[in-house]
Write a protein that holds these residues in place. Structure first.
Motif, mmCIF file in Angstrom:
data_model
loop_
_atom_site.group_PDB
_atom_site.id
_atom_site.type_symbol
_atom_site.label_atom_id
_atom_site.label_comp_id
_atom_site.label_asym_id
_atom_site.label_seq_id
_atom_site.Cartn_x
_atom_site.Cartn_y
_atom_site.Cartn_z
ATOM 1 N N GLU A 109 0.827 -1.214 0.000
ATOM 2 C CA GLU A 109 0.000 0.000 0.000
ATOM 3 C C GLU A 109 0.859 1.262 0.000
ATOM 4 O OE1 GLU A 109 -4.225 -0.792 2.098
ATOM 5 O OE2 GLU A 109 -2.491 -1.001 3.425
ATOM 6 N N CYS A 114 -2.116 0.572 -6.920
ATOM 7 C CA CYS A 114 -3.261 -0.227 -7.391
ATOM 8 C C CYS A 114 -3.732 -1.233 -6.346
ATOM 9 C CB CYS A 114 -2.923 -0.928 -8.708
ATOM 10 S SG CYS A 114 -1.574 -2.100 -8.594
ATOM 11 N N THR A 115 -3.463 -0.972 -5.066
ATOM 12 C CA THR A 115 -3.945 -1.854 -4.005
ATOM 13 C C THR A 115 -5.348 -1.429 -3.584
ATOM 14 O OG1 THR A 115 -2.952 -0.461 -2.304
ATOM 15 C CG2 THR A 115 -1.640 -2.318 -3.104
ATOM 16 N N THR A 116 -6.110 -2.385 -3.093
ATOM 17 C CA THR A 116 -7.439 -2.087 -2.567
ATOM 18 C C THR A 116 -7.810 -3.123 -1.507
ATOM 19 O OG1 THR A 116 -9.757 -1.644 -3.099
ATOM 20 C CG2 THR A 116 -8.693 -3.409 -4.342
ATOM 21 N N ASP A 118 -11.155 -3.234 -0.972
ATOM 22 C CA ASP A 118 -12.571 -3.230 -1.321
ATOM 23 C C ASP A 118 -12.846 -4.206 -2.465
ATOM 24 O OD1 ASP A 118 -15.206 -2.668 -1.884
ATOM 25 O OD2 ASP A 118 -14.866 -0.548 -2.385
ATOM 26 N N GLN A 121 -14.582 -2.916 -5.701
ATOM 27 C CA GLN A 121 -13.737 -2.300 -6.735
ATOM 28 C C GLN A 121 -13.206 -3.346 -7.704
ATOM 29 O OE1 GLN A 121 -10.480 0.010 -5.304
ATOM 30 N NE2 GLN A 121 -11.773 1.588 -4.400
ATOM 31 N N LYS A 130 -6.010 -4.869 -9.917
ATOM 32 C CA LYS A 130 -5.967 -4.467 -8.514
ATOM 33 C C LYS A 130 -5.262 -5.549 -7.702
ATOM 34 C CE LYS A 130 -8.553 -0.699 -8.531
ATOM 35 N NZ LYS A 130 -7.954 0.592 -8.291
#
Length: 180
Positions: A109, A114-116, A118, A121, A130
């Motif tokens: 992060e 491009c981390t998530t 969620d 998403q 992602k």
């Protein structure tokens, strides 16, 4: 100041990944041990073949630090990044895969945009990719919309394989996690 251990860049493996030259993967000992430890916490029940199901007919790419398990799911290509040696180090100190996942994802992060966390998403992606912390056997998962596979491979080689992964593994290998 202690000297950090760095991972060398494995260009031959990166090239095999880039040209999609995957191979049959077997379950590494560190992941077998993680599953055994999980079962020991659940009243010593026998290990079910379903727990090894992700490696039944598994294909992917091997590296000096571990492997990338590849599978397709609908309109997505899914890569689970498994840091076999680092997981083994964590297990030997009383830590588990989830400890390694949290630590690596925190570093990702900070470095990669491009981390998530969620899932919505990811499931609503119409293009791109992602990184998520949702792998059951890997340290993190990269989900790619099928239309972006070639671009994602180049991005993984140029960014993750050549700089981010060696940096994170070197940093975490140099630090000795305490026993829980």
């Amino acid at each position: 100041m202690p000297q950090q251990k760095t991972q060398s860049i494995d260009t031959a493996s990166s090239n095999r990944f880039r040209i999609r030259e995957h191979k049959r993967l077997t379950i590494p000992e560190s992941i077998r041990e993680e599953i055994r430890l999980g079962n020991a916490m659940k009243d010593y029940r026998p290990i079910s073949p379903l727990e090894f199901a992700p490696y039944e007919n598994a294909e992917g790419y091997e590296f000096s630090w571990g492997h990338i398990l590849e599978r397709r799911a609908g309109q997505y290509l899914v890569w689970d990044f498994c840091f076999n040696q680092l997981l083994g180090q964590y297990l030997s100190t009383g830590r588990r895969l989830n400890d390694l996942q949290r630590t690596v994802f925190f570093e990702l992060e900070r470095i990669v945009d491009c981390t998530t966390r969620d899932i919505v998403q990811v499931l609503s992606m119409r293009d791109g990719w992602k990184i998520m912390q949702c792998s059951t056997l890997g340290v993190f998962t990269l989900v790619i919309h099928f239309t972006e596979e070639s671009e994602a491979r180049e991005w993984v080689v140029d960014n993750l394989l050549n700089s981010v992964i060696p940096e994170i593994i070197g940093q975490l290998s140099a630090s000795k996690p305490d026993h829980k």
